[in-house]
Design an enzyme around this catalytic site. Structure first.
Site, mmCIF file in Angstrom:
data_model
loop_
_atom_site.group_PDB
_atom_site.id
_atom_site.type_symbol
_atom_site.label_atom_id
_atom_site.label_comp_id
_atom_site.label_asym_id
_atom_site.label_seq_id
_atom_site.Cartn_x
_atom_site.Cartn_y
_atom_site.Cartn_z
ATOM 1 N N LYS A 121 0.980 -1.183 -0.101
ATOM 2 C CA LYS A 121 -0.128 -0.002 -0.036
ATOM 3 C C LYS A 121 0.911 1.093 -0.017
ATOM 4 O O LYS A 121 0.561 2.231 -0.593
ATOM 5 C CB LYS A 121 -0.998 0.094 1.206
ATOM 6 N N GLN A 164 -5.217 -1.760 9.284
ATOM 7 C CA GLN A 164 -5.132 -3.119 8.607
ATOM 8 C C GLN A 164 -5.569 -4.062 9.530
ATOM 9 O O GLN A 164 -5.462 -4.045 10.716
ATOM 10 C CB GLN A 164 -3.674 -3.372 8.333
ATOM 11 N N ASP A 206 -11.641 2.035 3.484
ATOM 12 C CA ASP A 206 -11.721 0.645 3.092
ATOM 13 C C ASP A 206 -13.313 0.350 3.001
ATOM 14 O O ASP A 206 -13.500 -0.925 2.668
ATOM 15 C CB ASP A 206 -11.229 -0.137 4.469
HETATM 16 N N1 GUN Z 1 -6.967 -7.299 5.540
HETATM 17 C C1 GUN Z 1 -7.072 -7.947 4.396
HETATM 18 N N2 GUN Z 1 -7.619 -7.359 3.434
HETATM 19 C C2 GUN Z 1 -7.787 -5.950 4.135
HETATM 20 C C3 GUN Z 1 -8.151 -4.813 3.481
HETATM 21 O O1 GUN Z 1 -8.844 -4.882 2.104
HETATM 22 N N3 GUN Z 1 -8.206 -3.721 4.262
HETATM 23 C C4 GUN Z 1 -7.762 -3.646 5.734
HETATM 24 N N4 GUN Z 1 -7.752 -2.810 6.280
HETATM 25 N N5 GUN Z 1 -7.381 -4.737 6.259
HETATM 26 C C5 GUN Z 1 -7.202 -5.982 5.508
#
Ligand code: GUN
Length: 286
Positions: free
Chosen positions: A48, A92, A115
């Site tokens: 990211k 996350q 998200d």
């Molecule tokens: N963990 C697995 N996929 C995601 C996601 O798309 N966003 C976040 N914040 N955590 C994750």
């Protein structure tokens, strides 16, 4: 069998975004909070950050120890909610066991919830309302199908897995009339009876169950489209960690009409759609 090239489709989205971001009159900011030491999460957060750097988005990443209290994280979110330079906030997942993830996602300003996990954004998706954020992985899957010109209207999509991150929002998205999706959607999960009878009726089978190679050719109708959302870390014979999907690619690929690889399928799309949501947030906020 045709391969759905997620890497290529994601890079087209990123190229397009990078031009738009270059024309945007101010810096765009994304805050990423990570608590604990989940090895998968480290890898995602790195990707990211890298995507932000490529697009000229400022990323503010905080890695917190696993024993950080939820109150501390809530306070940090509150500060970020009120920081004008921050357009998107992401925590996350998964969080350590002493956390209630719902409490954390609810604390994020829904207008910065890139998200799409806040109940306000989940509700807007379910109602087909504009102005929310669609979770990145489901939106990425819908675009993979659309850009590969795979028709989903009227088709039977079976989603294996009912998570809040993928299965449930994906079902809400693909069944929608307003975006022209119009799929017939079934969710199956670990408690479903006659699971393979159901998956074998899928025109489009989406595996998001988090179990390595769960989907074998016995669960797939010949000619089906197969989308693999799984990223499972397993050790090979020499003890090296490798990433494998939820689909047993070698047995399923020969009978599928289209299939996504792991890596290089859904994964890059999740990152691209996170960047798109962050840009969208900046546009709305001005
Ligand atoms: N963990 C697995 N996929 C995601 C996601 O798309 N966003 C976040 N914040 N955590 C994750």
């Amino acid at each position: 069998m045709n391969l759905i090239d997620g890497k290529k489709i994601a890079s087209q989205i990123l190229d397009d975004l990078s031009k738009k971001i270059a024309r945007f009159p101010r810096k765009i900011g994304l805050a990423v909070l990570m608590v604990g030491d989940n090895p998968g999460s480290h890898a995602y957060v790195r990707m990211k950050k890298k995507a932000c750097a490529q697009l000229g988005i400022d990323s503010l990443t905080e890695q917190l120890d696993a024993d950080t209290s939820p109150e501390t994280v809530l306070q940090k979110i509150e500060v970020l909610n009120h920081t004008p330079a921050i357009d998107g906030i992401l925590v996350q997942l998964p969080l350590p066991d002493h956390y209630n993830p719902q409490q954390i996602t609810r604390a994020i300003d829904p207008n910065k919830d890139v998200d799409g996990f806040h109940p306000m954004n989940v509700g807007k998706l379910l109602l087909g309302e504009e102005g929310g954020f669609i979770p990145c992985t489901p939106h990425g899957i819908q675009l993979l199908l659309e850009k590969s010109q795979i028709e989903i209207a009227g088709k039977h999509v079976v989603i294996v897995g009912r998570s809040n991150i993928v299965g449930k929002p994906l079902a809400a998205l693909l069944v929608q009339k307003r975006r022209g999706c119009n799929a017939t959607v079934t969710i199956v999960h670990s408690q479903s009876e006659h699971l393979s009878d159901i998956t074998r009726t899928a025109d489009i089978l989406i595996a998001a169950i988090g179990q390595p190679h769960f989907i074998t050719n016995k669960l797939v109708k010949p000619g089906a489209v197969v989308v693999d959302v799984g990223i499972n870390r397993v050790q090979d014979e020499s003890g090296n960690v490798k990433l494998v999907g939820d689909v047993d690619f070698s047995s399923v690929a020969p009978i599928a009409s289209w299939i996504t690889p792991v890596p290089g399928g859904v994964g890059p799309m999740t990152i691209a759609l996170l960047m798109q949501n962050t840009y969208e947030s900046a546009l709305r906020r001005g």
